[in-house]
Design an enzyme around this catalytic site. Structure first.
Site, PDB file in Angstrom:
ATOM      1  N   HIS A 264       1.061  -1.240  -0.140  1.00 11.51           N
ATOM      2  CA  HIS A 264      -0.038  -0.112  -0.278  1.00 11.51           C
ATOM      3  C   HIS A 264       1.256   1.279  -0.341  1.00 11.51           C
ATOM      4  O   HIS A 264       0.200   2.573   0.799  1.00 11.51           O
ATOM      5  CB  HIS A 264      -0.585   0.152   1.277  1.00 11.51           C
ATOM      6  CG  HIS A 264      -1.774  -1.446   1.665  1.00 11.51           C
ATOM      7  ND1 HIS A 264      -3.111  -1.690   1.032  1.00 11.51           N
ATOM      8  CD2 HIS A 264      -0.983  -2.521   2.589  1.00 11.51           C
ATOM      9  CE1 HIS A 264      -3.727  -2.965   1.174  1.00 11.51           C
ATOM     10  NE2 HIS A 264      -2.299  -3.467   2.124  1.00 11.51           N
TER      11      HIS A 264
ATOM     12  N   LYS B 193      15.509  20.961 -13.246  1.00 10.34           N
ATOM     13  CA  LYS B 193      14.977  19.903 -13.415  1.00 10.34           C
ATOM     14  C   LYS B 193      15.531  18.547 -14.038  1.00 10.34           C
ATOM     15  O   LYS B 193      16.134  18.587 -14.557  1.00 10.34           O
ATOM     16  CB  LYS B 193      13.804  19.995 -13.646  1.00 10.34           C
ATOM     17  CG  LYS B 193      11.998  20.892 -13.419  1.00 10.34           C
ATOM     18  CD  LYS B 193      11.860  19.845 -11.592  1.00 10.34           C
ATOM     19  CE  LYS B 193      11.314  18.561 -12.026  1.00 10.34           C
ATOM     20  NZ  LYS B 193      10.309  18.952 -12.054  1.00 10.34           N
TER      21      LYS B 193
ATOM     22  N   GLU C  71       8.729   7.514 -17.716  1.00  9.99           N
ATOM     23  CA  GLU C  71       7.567   7.485 -17.624  1.00  9.99           C
ATOM     24  C   GLU C  71       6.758   7.080 -19.185  1.00  9.99           C
ATOM     25  O   GLU C  71       5.492   6.747 -19.541  1.00  9.99           O
ATOM     26  CB  GLU C  71       7.491   9.261 -17.562  1.00  9.99           C
ATOM     27  CG  GLU C  71       7.246   9.635 -16.492  1.00  9.99           C
ATOM     28  CD  GLU C  71       7.652  10.548 -15.912  1.00  9.99           C
ATOM     29  OE1 GLU C  71       7.426  11.869 -14.776  1.00  9.99           O
ATOM     30  OE2 GLU C  71       7.338  12.065 -16.993  1.00  9.99           O
TER      31      GLU C  71
ATOM     32  N   SER D   1      13.588  20.497 -18.388  1.00  7.56           N
ATOM     33  CA  SER D   1      12.206  21.324 -18.454  1.00  7.56           C
ATOM     34  C   SER D   1      12.051  22.923 -18.964  1.00  7.56           C
ATOM     35  O   SER D   1      13.579  23.344 -18.461  1.00  7.56           O
ATOM     36  CB  SER D   1      11.539  21.923 -16.636  1.00  7.56           C
ATOM     37  OG  SER D   1      11.565  22.818 -16.740  1.00  7.56           O
TER      38      SER D   1
END
Ligand code: ARG
Length: 434
Positions: free
Chosen positions: A158, A286, A293, A280
């Site tokens: 979890h 970043k 992804e 970024s």
């Protein structure tokens, strides 16, 4: 466009209708054009064996098919909308170069079995590649499981801290997953390894076609016997192949998820190789994990391809033009899936763990299960031990190494069974030819 093979005298071709009919079909046919040429060669040999082609005609066809394959590979022959599709392009080219011999090539075959056999050969190649990539991924995971076996890593359920785990357990999970995925690709390849060529439009022909010859010449494991089933298997076999691929994609999706969590500063467990991150456009600070992804997102493309094909198959038996739509979905799904899978080995090879952060994320509560089981081993009924071990007063800073050393249940940290996995990997590797 060259003359349509099926053109009837006196009927003019409407450009809009023709464009709708053709769609991007001829461009898609580039994907398996070399397989179509290879199957045309086997078909021509089969025709020579039943005296439909003379030996010198066969020799001319084989030579011209070689030239065409070479021209196509080198970009000298471009498959484009001068042709209705790749199948008619082969016949047009042979006719242009050889005259009558070219006009004989289509004896006893239909574009219906021609597209089936080209697709089938293409599918086999994609599944072999899927298998080989899964074997490579599993091999890296297994090597790293052995090398980093005893490095502690928090184990979560979890997404809550649960028990002490290890890099050995994390890596061996992916090793076994990708061994299974390789085996599934291999088994699916064997399942679809059947030659549809010679089924013609789906009902055979009044010629003793040498289907055993084309089956052997094209390297198929067996003939797809029932001519009418050959058409029924279109789409069905494509779906099976996409399912095998999506099994790997499903694991890739979850692996990518782990890595995107673990690279977040809040975890800080792992650094991705620099090439696998991007910057970024606005935030100079970043480093984003875009590659993992997009790997995670690839499952959607593969699942969508399978779904699109499934939606097409609500059809009676026999060929229907609907089936053509399966090609784009199939090529897109496999294209995306294999592109993502091919980037995985290097990513895994170059993951850089921050073992201090991993160890720092362990906390006393994560030894509570060990404590309860220890008491149960001493004779306390487990449910009583569980209650006692739930008391935070009993929790102390534990020793992760001791916890892992004591985790002797087969498949856990102290007995990860890496040699069993290694044997399975060798077995599934043997068949992949890699
Ligand atoms: N492009 C077609 C397909 O993929 C080839 C077969 C055409 N057959 C036909 N009867 N129109 O299905």
């Amino acid at each position: 466009m060259s003359d349509l093979l099926w053109q009837k005298p006196g009927v003019t071709v409407d450009a809009a209708i023709q464009a709708f009919l053709a769609g991007d079909d001829v461009v898609l046919d580039r994907e398996f054009f070399l397989h179509d040429i290879e199957a045309s060669r086997a078909h021509a040999q089969g025709l020579a064996r039943i005296a439909i082609l003379a030996e010198d005609e066969l020799a001319g066809i084989e030579r011209e098919l070689d030239v065409l394959a070479g021209d196509f590979s080198a970009g000298r022959f471009v498959l484009d909308d001068r042709y209705e599709d790749g199948h008619s392009a082969i016949e047009a080219r042979l006719t242009e170069r050889l005259g009558d011999a070219g006009r004989r090539i289509h004896t006893g075959r239909s574009r219906n079995d021609q597209v089936l056999v080209a697709t089938r050969l293409w599918l086999k190649a994609q599944l072999a590649r899927t298998q080989a990539l899964c074997v490579e991924v599993a091999g890296i995971a297994l090597d790293r499981a052995a090398a980093e076996r005893d490095v502690p890593l928090p184990g979560y359920t979890h997404l809550q801290r649960a028990v002490v785990s290890s890099l050995g357990m994390w890596w061996s999970a992916w090793a076994e997953a990708f061994i299974d995925n390789a085996a599934r690709a291999r088994d699916t390849l064997a399942w679809i390894d059947a030659n549809p060529l010679g089924s013609a439009a789906g009902y055979g022909v009044n010629l003793p076609l040498d289907r055993d010859h084309t089956t052997a010449a094209l390297g198929f494991g067996r003939m797809q016997v029932a001519a009418t089933y050959a058409q029924l298997s279109r789409g069905k076999f494509e779906m099976a192949a996409l399912e095998a691929l999506s099994s790997a994609m499903l694991d890739l999706r979850r692996l990518a998820w782990d890595l995107s969590l673990f690279t977040a500063a809040e975890f800080g467990f792992v650094a991705l190789p620099a090439q696998y991150t991007t910057g970024s456009s606005i935030m100079p600070n970043k480093r984003n994990p875009d590659v993992i992804e997009l790997m995670r997102a690839t499952y959607a493309s593969v699942a969508a391809a399978r779904c699109e094909i499934e939606q097409l198959l609500s059809l009676p038996s026999g060929y229907h033009r609907d089936l053509q739509v399966s090609k784009g979905a199939l090529f897109h799904g496999f294209g995306k899936g294999l592109q993502a899978l091919a980037l995985l080995p290097d990513l895994l090879r170059n993951l850089d763990w921050n073992t201090d952060r991993m160890r720092g994320a362990l906390e006393p509560s994560m030894y509570a299960t060990d404590l309860a089981v220890d008491m149960a081993r001493e004779g306390v009924p487990f449910r009583d031990a569980y209650r006692q071990a739930a008391d935070p007063a009993r929790w102390a800073e534990g020793d992760p190494a001791a916890s892992l050393l004591a985790r002797v249940s087969p498949g856990a940290a102290a007995d990860p069974g890496l040699e069993v996995l290694r044997a399975r990997l060798v077995d599934v590797q043997g068949m992949s030819g890699s």
